[in-house]
Enzyme design. Structure first.
Site, PDB file in Angstrom:
ATOM      1  N   GLU A 290       0.884  -1.448   0.066  1.00 51.48           N
ATOM      2  CA  GLU A 290       0.052   0.182   0.099  1.00 51.48           C
ATOM      3  C   GLU A 290       0.844   1.166   0.007  1.00 51.48           C
ATOM      4  OE1 GLU A 290      -3.070   0.323   3.187  1.00 51.48           O
ATOM      5  OE2 GLU A 290      -4.373  -0.754   1.885  1.00 51.48           O
ATOM      6  N   HIS A 311       8.907 -26.857  -1.443  1.00 52.95           N
ATOM      7  CA  HIS A 311       8.266 -27.862  -1.997  1.00 52.95           C
ATOM      8  C   HIS A 311       7.168 -27.531  -3.039  1.00 52.95           C
ATOM      9  CE1 HIS A 311      10.767 -30.747   0.280  1.00 52.95           C
ATOM     10  NE2 HIS A 311      10.599 -29.831   1.215  1.00 52.95           N
ATOM     11  N   LYS A 425     -14.166  -0.234  -4.007  1.00 54.48           N
ATOM     12  CA  LYS A 425     -15.097   0.020  -3.255  1.00 54.48           C
ATOM     13  C   LYS A 425     -16.159   0.748  -4.061  1.00 54.48           C
ATOM     14  CE  LYS A 425     -12.313   0.783   0.789  1.00 54.48           C
ATOM     15  NZ  LYS A 425     -11.871   1.654   1.980  1.00 54.48           N
TER      16      LYS A 425
HETATM   17  O1  PA5 Z   1      -3.888   0.909   5.342  1.00 54.50           O
HETATM   18  C1  PA5 Z   1      -5.043   1.248   5.429  1.00 54.50           C
HETATM   19  O2  PA5 Z   1      -5.361   2.539   5.682  1.00 54.50           O
HETATM   20  C2  PA5 Z   1      -6.316   0.239   5.142  1.00 54.50           C
HETATM   21  O3  PA5 Z   1      -5.834  -0.942   4.874  1.00 54.50           O
HETATM   22  C3  PA5 Z   1      -7.348   0.275   6.117  1.00 54.50           C
HETATM   23  O4  PA5 Z   1      -6.412  -0.263   7.204  1.00 54.50           O
HETATM   24  C4  PA5 Z   1      -8.321  -0.769   5.911  1.00 54.50           C
HETATM   25  O5  PA5 Z   1      -8.904  -0.492   4.862  1.00 54.50           O
HETATM   26  C5  PA5 Z   1      -9.315  -0.642   7.309  1.00 54.50           C
HETATM   27  O6  PA5 Z   1      -9.611   0.845   7.414  1.00 54.50           O
HETATM   28  P1  PA5 Z   1     -10.451   1.139   8.555  1.00 54.50           P
HETATM   29  O7  PA5 Z   1      -9.760   0.971   9.835  1.00 54.50           O
HETATM   30  O8  PA5 Z   1     -10.955   2.587   8.253  1.00 54.50           O
HETATM   31  O9  PA5 Z   1     -11.810   0.202   8.587  1.00 54.50           O
END
Ligand code: PA5
Length: 448
Positions: A290, A311, A425
């Site tokens: 990310e 393996h 989303k």
């Molecule tokens: O790194 C990030 O921001 C995302 O992966 C969030 O952790 C994930 O989408 C969860 O988001 P939230 O804590 O707002 O529910």
């Protein structure tokens, strides 16, 4: 106290020490941008100084909340996805006895998860299990609006209230969310849940040392003080102007992987030789994927568990397309010793190993694989953890976080946003005909 350490000698067939060293002045610049909050994404740098800001009052408050819950339940269901669950899951799995789930007595509640997928059968089976268990819920969502945990929490809240009554359920639910905004914050206030705040300036994937990680881990009986202490010690080493480039493992890691990336090594495989580290690699994949995968750039983070995956994936790593580098997390000391026994007939011809510990065999599997991979043009970065415990997990997690910030800046991206996460989303809401998405619904339906 020993620290985690990094070795890059098995990368030097592919890059030179000078090439890595050439990043030293950039790294210094990037570290100072991270420290002084002058670089990209500077609103999200709260994690940089976080370990040193966690004081006795914060720890004892979390422990008090955790103890009040732990004594009442046998299971803690952690509701969250992405950065809101992977940190706790990584620490839990790294330390918990491999077979704890099969034992009848436990020292602390077992941690299980919900809202980290949208799998109907998972939810059904979870509810079936919880029917006969005493459980608490820690619901974690920074935004408070993420679909997966929001759906799961609706269901679990109803289930728990029906099971123990609304008043008792209130005392078994803890919310971890934004300090002032979002649906979860509002719900928690209305329902009177004990609530912990995820600071505005810390993104999900950097949040393991906030209540996001600390609350569930404390409820499940882990030593959060040691986790924090490990991170504090790594902060003192890596987030420190006085530490030279070669003495700063985060600097060396960031520079080495970027040198290799420039040579076409576009995939980094996180390798472990201890199955308990599987979810540390999952946590690392989110952190790096990310943070760096944007603007058409970024090393693709992958992972394998050795020797199991030797393996299955071993063939590709040895001889497939040569775009791989690997980073091995090696645990120096195991907690227990089990020896290979001598047997009378020696049918498998393994008596030569008799009296050696299984870990000696594992370490030779590691060494042999590293050399084979070097021969197969897979450079190898080695990170050694003295032991697998909360303290060294705190060290390695902070090390990966700060190295990720440096590495993202070397790459030239903002390591603290995740604009790409929104695309699925938007489509999902359009397909589900969410009010407000009418135009998108029309457009996407034409593509089906
Ligand atoms: O790194 C990030 O921001 C995302 O992966 C969030 O952790 C994930 O989408 C969860 O988001 P939230 O804590 O707002 O529910």
């Amino acid at each position: 106290m020993e620290n985690i350490s990094i070795k890059i000698d098995k990368t030097l067939k592919f890059i030179s020490k000078d090439e890595v060293n050439a990043y030293a002045s950039d790294v210094k610049k990037h570290l100072s941008a991270l420290r002084n909050k002058t670089g990209n994404g500077s609103d999200f740098l709260g994690w940089m100084d976080l370990p040193s800001l966690i004081n006795e009052a914060i720890l004892s408050d979390i422990e008090k909340t955790a103890a009040a819950i732990s004594e009442k339940v046998e299971i803690v269901v952690v509701v969250g996805i992405g950065g809101s669950y992977l940190g706790a899951k990584a620490v839990n799995d790294a330390i918990l006895n491999n077979f704890e789930f099969l034992k009848t007595k436990h020292k602390a509640p077992l941690m299980i998860f919900a809202g980290h997928n949208i799998c109907q059968d998972y939810m059904h089976e979870l509810l079936e299990l919880l029917e006969n268990k005493k459980y608490a819920v820690v619901v974690i969502s920074k935004s408070g609006t993420t679909t997966e945990p929001a759906i799961a929490f609706r269901i679990l809240k109803n289930h728990l209230e029906a099971k123990v009554g609304k008043a008792a359920a209130k005392d078994l639910i803890v919310a971890v969310t934004d300090g002032s905004r979002g649906a979860l914050k509002q719900l928690a206030t209305e329902e009177g849940y004990k609530t912990y705040v995820i600071p505005d300036n810390i993104g999900g994937r950097y949040s393991v040392l906030t209540p996001v990680g600390l609350i569930p881990l404390a409820v499940a009986g882990f030593n959060i003080r040691q986790l924090v202490k490990g991170a504090q010690d790594m902060q003192a080493l890596c987030n420190n102007e006085q530490t030279s480039f070669w003495d700063n493992p985060a600097a060396v890691y960031a520079a080495t992987r970027n040198s290799l990336y420039k040579k076409g090594k576009k995939v980094e495989i996180m390798v472990n030789y201890n199955n308990k580290l599987h979810f540390l690699a999952e946590w690392w994949k989110q952190l790096y994927g990310e943070s760096e995968g944007k603007e058409g750039m970024g090393i693709f983070p992958a992972s394998v568990d050795f020797s199991s995956d030797l393996h299955s994936m071993g063939q590709y790593i040895q001889e497939g397309e040569r775009m791989l580098m690997e980073t091995v997390i090696s645990v120096k000391n195991t907690e227990y010793r089990v020896d290979v026994p001598k047997v009378a007939n020696d049918l498998d011809s393994l008596n030569f190993l008799a009296g050696k510990s299984i870990d000696e065999v594992n370490k030779m599997a590691e060494l042999g694989t590293v050399i084979a991979h070097e021969d197969g043009d897979v450079p190898n970065i080695r990170i050694e953890m003295p032991r697998l415990n909360e303290y060294y997990l705190g060290q390695i997690m902070y090390f990966f976080e700060i190295a990720c910030g440096i590495s993202g800046y070397i790459l030239g991206v903002n390591p603290f946003d995740q604009p790409g996460v929104e695309a699925y989303k938007k489509n999902m809401f359009a397909l589900l005909e969410k009010p407000g998405f009418e135009e998108e619904t029309k457009k996407i339906k034409q593509r089906l």
